[in-house]
Scaffold this active site. Structure first.
Site: not given
Length: 488
Positions: A134, A164, A237
């Site tokens: 993402h 992911d 992230s």
């Protein structure tokens, strides 16, 4: 809600007028010593071992140089219908909207530049970098910045939305790399730290402990997440989660929050899963996952009582894809999958994670519970890229009562054709325990406690013999789902 951690660089800092709260975070823990009293009546407590904090500075110094900051630029399509800065309820909104409509066609969209940031880490000296999918989704340009301040344009070798995970490559040599560990050796309560770029603050280090392992999240059924209380925020992230031996054990991916910021619950993708995906992407440019071809839901206490299970564990099969791997193996609606290749399936979310990590074509042996007895079934798994397995969940919302509360009648031939079922009973009205459990008029009752529903009398007999609850398999709008109804 679960929130991904990458965000634009814009940072708004709220200053507390009352002052700053200090000394928040991990402190030095030592075992408590009971002081021996000079009075002979009080015995001295046994001295416990000294518990010391790990040296996070040594870990950071060794692993930090391999952590990178990732900047992503792209575009987002926005509608030109809206008037920036104006409330749609403003009386002048329609006037300006009509005026704008005279200047160009309605419904027109324009591309707006976007910018985001995340983190990553180098796993190969020749420039292979791992991060979250993402972080680089819809990116037109990806820039990687090293801790020595050098910047490189990165190529996205591939990404896998199911786990992911994304893999990047930069044109560089002799780069520092992280040491990779394994989640198998990770213990709940163990110290871990995260390195990343929260809110764009590069090379930020935070620490905490492992809160749980094998967490399944509703939108990420292929990943058995590591839950921690390490402070992670937007921009973290794709950064590494590192144990006290300096090994990367996970990739920080999501937080659970009600405020939009960190609230003590964060999730990381196990490095074992990530490396498996990375190797496939480096070799082929994409990742593949196996599928079983079933829809499953949680086994709660009501279901356990209905199916005579010793405890509420397993994945309850609510639908079997016709012609799919599970169908070919003989799996049926109403079966409860307890183990896959000896690995326990405690919650329904465990099943997609276990199956999804297998390669398509792999044969697995499943221990199932059917009609009050244990059985074993072997299935050859299919490819998830052909069709995605869905997971349904259902909470126990049944209530007390001595009757089921359903008005039933047999389906007419035309109704069977429309519902595409061979049998079952139409629910004309729902009340009492069934209504409280969510059963609705118009649903089709296909089975009760795993037995096909053939007649109203049969349903009465099953309910009369039931102790605490019954499990109804209903079909609604073409979907099948088990509903637990408490009757005792």
């Amino acid at each position: 809600m679960n929130t991904r951690l990458s965000s634009p660089r814009t940072l708004v800092i709220a200053m507390a007028a009352a002052g700053v709260i200090g000394a928040v975070g991990a402190g030095a823990y030592t075992s408590a010593h009971a002081l021996a009293s000079p009075a002979p009546a009080v015995a001295a407590a046994t001295t416990g071992p000294l518990v010391t904090m790990p040296d996070f500075s040594t870990i950071t110094e060794r692993e930090g140089p391999a952590v990178v900051n990732i900047t992503v630029t792209g575009t987002m399509k926005t509608s030109m219908e809206g008037i920036p800065g104006m409330d749609p309820d403003d009386p002048m909104f329609q006037f300006f909207r009509q005026f704008r409509g005279q200047m160009g066609p309605r419904g027109q969209q324009r591309e707006t530049p976007t910018r985001g940031e995340g983190s990553g880490f180098i796993v190969s000296p020749d420039g292979i970098i791992m991060t979250n999918a993402h972080v680089v989704k819809d990116a037109k340009e990806v820039t990687v910045k090293l801790t020595d301040r050098r910047e490189f344009r990165a190529k996205v070798l591939g990404s896998d939305a199911k786990t992911d995970i994304a893999v990047l490559r930069i044109d560089a040599r002799n780069l520092p790399t992280v040491a990779l560990g394994s989640v198998k050796n990770l213990k709940v309560g163990e110290w871990v730290l995260a390195i990343g770029s929260p809110f764009g603050f590069e090379n930020t280090v935070t620490a905490g402990v492992v809160s749980a392992k094998g967490r399944s999240l509703p939108d990420d059924s292929y990943v058995p997440f590591i839950q921690t209380d390490v402070a992670v925020n937007p921009g973290n992230s794709g950064g590494p989660l590192i144990n006290t031996r300096g090994e990367v054990v996970g990739i920080n991916s999501q937080i659970y929050t009600r405020s939009g910021g960190y609230q003590g619950v964060s999730f990381a993708i196990p490095i074992d899963v990530a490396v498996q995906v990375k190797d496939q992407i480096v070799a082929t440019g994409k990742a593949s996952h196996a599928r079983l071809g079933v829809a499953v839901q949680e086994v709660n206490q009501a279901f356990a009582d209905s199916f005579k299970l010793d405890k509420p564990e397993g994945a309850l099969v609510s639908n079997v894809e016709k012609g799919g791997p599970a169908d070919q193996a003989g799996l049926r609606t109403g079966d409860v999958i307890r183990k896959v290749d000896g690995q326990p399936i405690v919650s329904s979310g465990d099943l997609p994670a276990v199956i999804g990590q297998q390669k398509p074509g792999t044969k697995v042996t499943m221990e199932i519970w059917r009609q009050g007895a244990r059985q074993e079934i072997t299935a050859k798994l299919g490819n998830a890229n052909d069709k995605t397995t869905t997971v349904a969940s259902n909470d126990d919302s049944g209530g007390p009562g001595g009757k089921l509360g359903l008005a039933l009648r047999p389906l007419q031939p035309q109704e069977k054709r429309e519902a595409q079922v061979d049998g079952g009973l139409l629910i004309e009205d729902a009340g009492g325990p069934a209504a409280r459990a969510g059963v609705q008029a118009g649903d089709v009752l296909l089975a009760i406690n795993g037995t096909p529903a053939k007649s109203v009398e049969q349903i009465r007999e099953v309910v009369a013999k039931a102790d605490k609850s019954v499990a109804l398999l209903i079909q609604r709008d073409g979907d099948k789902i088990f509903v637990p109804v408490r009757i005792g």
